[in-house]
Enzyme design. Sequence first.
Site, mmCIF file in Angstrom:
data_model
loop_
_atom_site.group_PDB
_atom_site.id
_atom_site.type_symbol
_atom_site.label_atom_id
_atom_site.label_comp_id
_atom_site.label_asym_id
_atom_site.label_seq_id
_atom_site.Cartn_x
_atom_site.Cartn_y
_atom_site.Cartn_z
ATOM 1 N N GLU A 105 0.735 -1.255 0.113
ATOM 2 C CA GLU A 105 0.025 -0.092 0.037
ATOM 3 C C GLU A 105 0.862 1.304 0.013
ATOM 4 O OE1 GLU A 105 -2.849 1.283 -0.663
ATOM 5 O OE2 GLU A 105 -4.415 0.119 0.298
ATOM 6 N N PHE A 158 -2.541 15.992 4.560
ATOM 7 C CA PHE A 158 -2.988 15.430 3.439
ATOM 8 C C PHE A 158 -1.591 15.558 2.474
ATOM 9 C CE2 PHE A 158 -4.576 15.137 -0.718
ATOM 10 C CZ PHE A 158 -5.944 14.001 -0.494
HETATM 11 C C1 PRP Z 1 -6.144 5.099 -0.818
HETATM 12 C C2 PRP Z 1 -4.589 4.338 -0.271
HETATM 13 C C3 PRP Z 1 -5.409 3.282 0.487
HETATM 14 C C4 PRP Z 1 -6.435 3.775 1.336
HETATM 15 C C5 PRP Z 1 -6.278 4.265 2.581
HETATM 16 O O1 PRP Z 1 -6.680 4.661 -1.562
HETATM 17 O O2 PRP Z 1 -4.287 4.010 -1.616
HETATM 18 O O3 PRP Z 1 -5.856 2.415 -0.407
HETATM 19 O O4 PRP Z 1 -6.846 5.104 0.723
HETATM 20 O O5 PRP Z 1 -7.265 4.898 3.432
HETATM 21 P P1 PRP Z 1 -7.840 4.149 4.601
HETATM 22 O O6 PRP Z 1 -6.738 3.542 5.546
HETATM 23 O O7 PRP Z 1 -8.571 5.279 5.380
HETATM 24 O O8 PRP Z 1 -8.869 3.144 4.216
HETATM 25 P P2 PRP Z 1 -7.609 5.551 -2.772
HETATM 26 O O9 PRP Z 1 -9.167 5.366 -2.352
HETATM 27 O O10 PRP Z 1 -7.370 7.135 -2.396
HETATM 28 O O11 PRP Z 1 -7.487 5.016 -4.108
HETATM 29 P P3 PRP Z 1 -6.048 5.228 -4.922
HETATM 30 O O12 PRP Z 1 -5.085 4.204 -4.167
HETATM 31 O O13 PRP Z 1 -6.334 4.895 -6.344
HETATM 32 O O14 PRP Z 1 -5.512 6.718 -5.005
#
Ligand code: PRP
Length: 181
Positions: A105, A158
């Site tokens: 991640e 952010f």
């Molecule tokens: C982001 C990041 C994780 C998630 C983390 O993805 O890549 O998957 O949010 O957030 P959380 O711990 O609060 O669940 P996003 O939905 O922004 O998609 P992306 O990876 O396509 O940018």
Amino acid sequence: MSAQAPTHPALSKVLLDEATIKARIQELGVQITRDYAGRRLMIVGVLKGSVIFLADLLRALGPELDVEVDFVAVSSYAGKASTGSVRTLLDLRESPDGKDILVIEDIVDTGLTLTSLTETLLSRKPRSLEVCALLDKPDCRKTPLQPKYVGFKIPNEFVVGFGLDYDERYRQLPCVGVLRT
Ligand code: PRP
């Protein structure tokens, strides 16, 4: 971690510069290579944010490691709020059965995405499952999830760059920076 002058007008400050990130990824690569020696490692990238980190981490792994790569795409956000229930948009192409999964991640924030995703993957009987995240925002956590491998713990700001976006922009920035508001 030291704040530096911004390299892009959209950033108010650089949190992690390119050299700092690359050096830490090399360390993670050495650690993961050591930990998974003699095992069958299946790296699972969570699209889209993990792709830059994954590409660098993969090249930091030892050539002797038995490793394959797959991807998932999930959606857990309705507007700006995480719903906690993850919808699978793209599933694994290979079976995780009997393999050692390492989920990659870009960032763990609330932890809701990874908690749901890891539950889904564990139901498919891998030999083991761990998480490697470039960035960890522990102050934001809403679940007990703690990645085994973390690049950097960061404050609740952010951030964009190195794969992370704001409205799909800034993923290509070579550093991690705080978005100017
Ligand atoms: C982001 C990041 C994780 C998630 C983390 O993805 O890549 O998957 O949010 O957030 P959380 O711990 O609060 O669940 P996003 O939905 O922004 O998609 P992306 O990876 O396509 O940018």
